[in-house]
Design an enzyme around this catalytic site. Sequence first.
Site, PDB file in Angstrom:
ATOM      1  N   SER A  70      38.558  36.260  50.569  1.00 16.13           N
ATOM      2  CA  SER A  70      39.003  37.562  50.090  1.00 16.13           C
ATOM      3  C   SER A  70      38.545  37.795  48.654  1.00 16.13           C
ATOM      4  CB  SER A  70      40.520  37.681  50.234  1.00 16.13           C
ATOM      5  OG  SER A  70      40.952  39.001  50.013  1.00 16.13           O
TER       6      SER A  70
ATOM      7  N   ASP B 281      38.083  45.284  48.050  1.00 22.44           N
ATOM      8  CA  ASP B 281      37.854  43.922  47.579  1.00 22.44           C
ATOM      9  C   ASP B 281      36.706  43.327  48.397  1.00 22.44           C
ATOM     10  OD1 ASP B 281      39.200  43.562  49.991  1.00 22.44           O
ATOM     11  OD2 ASP B 281      40.330  41.825  49.275  1.00 22.44           O
TER      12      ASP B 281
ATOM     13  N   ASP C  24      36.124  41.332  50.896  1.00 25.09           N
ATOM     14  CA  ASP C  24      36.092  41.327  52.369  1.00 25.09           C
ATOM     15  C   ASP C  24      36.661  42.617  52.949  1.00 25.09           C
ATOM     16  OD1 ASP C  24      38.749  40.661  51.678  1.00 25.09           O
ATOM     17  OD2 ASP C  24      39.055  39.590  53.566  1.00 25.09           O
TER      18      ASP C  24
ATOM     19  N   ASP D 299      39.525  44.104  53.061  1.00 21.51           N
ATOM     20  CA  ASP D 299      40.828  44.283  53.695  1.00 21.51           C
ATOM     21  C   ASP D 299      41.837  44.913  52.737  1.00 21.51           C
ATOM     22  OD1 ASP D 299      41.256  42.048  52.082  1.00 21.51           O
ATOM     23  OD2 ASP D 299      42.282  40.879  53.626  1.00 21.51           O
TER      24      ASP D 299
END
Length: 634
Positions: free
Chosen positions: A227, A377, A379, A381
């Site tokens: 992440s 961000d 990734d 999500d």
Amino acid sequence: MSLNDETPAETVRPRGAHAAAPDAGQDAPAAAETSPGDEREPKTAVMETVDGADEVPAATAVLDTTATDPLNALLVTATAWLAQDPDPETRAELRLLIQQAQDRDPAAVADLHSRFDERLAFGTAGLRGAIAAGSNRMNRVLVSQAAAGLAAFLLAEAAAARPGSIPSVVIGYDGRRNSHVFATDTASIMAGAGVRAVLLPRLLPTPVLAFAVRHLGASAGVMVTASHNPPNDNGYKVYLGDTDEGSQIVSPDDVAIAAQIQRVADTLLVTELPRAAYETAPESVVQAYVDATAAVGHRPRAQVNTVYTALHGVGWDTTRRVLDAAGFALPTLVDAQIAPDSAFPTVAFPNPEEPGAMDLAYETAREVNAELIIANDPDADRLAIAIPDAEAPEGYRRLSGNEVGAILGWRAAELAAAVSGDGGAEGTLACSIVSTPALKAVADAYGLDFADTLTGFKWVSRAPGLIFGFEEALGYLVNPGTVRDKDGISAAVALLSLVSDLKADGSTLAEHLDAFAEKFGYFASSQISVRVTDLTEIDRVMGRLRESPPAMIGSSRVDHIDDLSGGFNGLPASDVLRIVLTDGARVMVRPSGTEPKLKVYLDTHSTVGTLAERREAASIALAELDKGMRALIG
């Protein structure tokens, strides 16, 4: 079509040129070159697989495996790890450390202890840590053991539920260092264990993987990502299908999977794990996500001048396709941050919440006089939103996760009310216990159910009857019918649809926030985060608050304290204290789940007077609460 059907699903195809997964002695497929905006695996993502049998240092021969000297035992452990490591980079790194430790270099000895005295724990957040050699780091040995352990868990579950059935797993990966090779190791090892393994076609956002678990009817999903962690970190998130509906794992499944991983580590070498051909999902899976996510919004009534940044992550290509399908004009890009780059060169920390992370977005927005900034961000999500603010030094103000969650919750309630007609709105609004109480105010006003859950979307996503969920750390779930996890792309579509409507009606998002405060009250929130070098200090603070509960915090009297350590009102046990004050303010105290920090969440609100009076009252109360809690925790 389900991946668990006995006949091959039309939505997947054989791996083709890479059908034979690499054995320990073969080279892994070379990564493709990339250009800006290209979201194939970056060249840095793949390490070559080579046979390390002859790479164990000569010192191995002189190690006495029966000796009781602690250093010798450490060297034996490290050398055994080295012998099964297929990664030339971590193998070379560990070889040097072993040689230095044999020479009694204290720094090398300490480093080896840090790497091998413990094992990186597998829990409800999966695995996450720095990439390096050792059992307490992220690397190909650890990932291979995790893949084999997860495969064993899925096979046991399938045998118990449907004897003779073959479980399946879909695997995704982002643009971080080693994400692609960790994903392909996982796919080939799980296929070798007898699980049907399907790799997503290229590097993609985490929400696409969460979607694919349900879309393909898979037994489980694995997403290789860390992440918004620092550049050298990577991680391993696990989702379950079937009755879990594509949510992240929770207890007791995490404990069962961890036990299988430990069994593999204790009894098998990575070089002994069988590998087999895996499948690659077609682009139609990604297109299905694009179509479902575009449907979250409606055709825009007015186009919005927007700036977008991916923070060097994988969000842009998918976001572009979704916005185009939904009819939105494409935003102005923060060019330096659009292409996936595992080094994250323009930010100190790739998290839109961190100071400085959105500076380039603010700069770009000023150049084009943008009405809205959207940031994902790495990734994709999570979603960050910024709006024009003449009083802010940058000319823009990033909204808090609580502010965005509250207005998206209001939007969800309005949509539910519109669908239900005269029958009253139905469904549940949910948020984590550390998120603003504003969402409950929305639920109460619309006659909706409300659920507060433990921190993390593994819990938020499981709220019965969920129509919207969020947590204050920039996570939002706006389409639970297709994705049971936070999704920064679908949330962006929902937010952009709202701003488009506001613009068409002659209003702005800033004015909409004021309208929220006038309708539901003004809610103010802040955090105190205390980093420690000694984790026992956090235990001492939590123990002190439990043993000597405060009667006052600042000038406010404590009404009651809920201790969640033994479970509370249906919530699982968690090391959290909820302090409720007589004036309606609230304080949540808990240790961080990912960092050596004690975290304190402060919430106040006011429903009395004009908007300005409400804002002033809540802000003054918040400042008092902050001062009082800092004095309490030292």
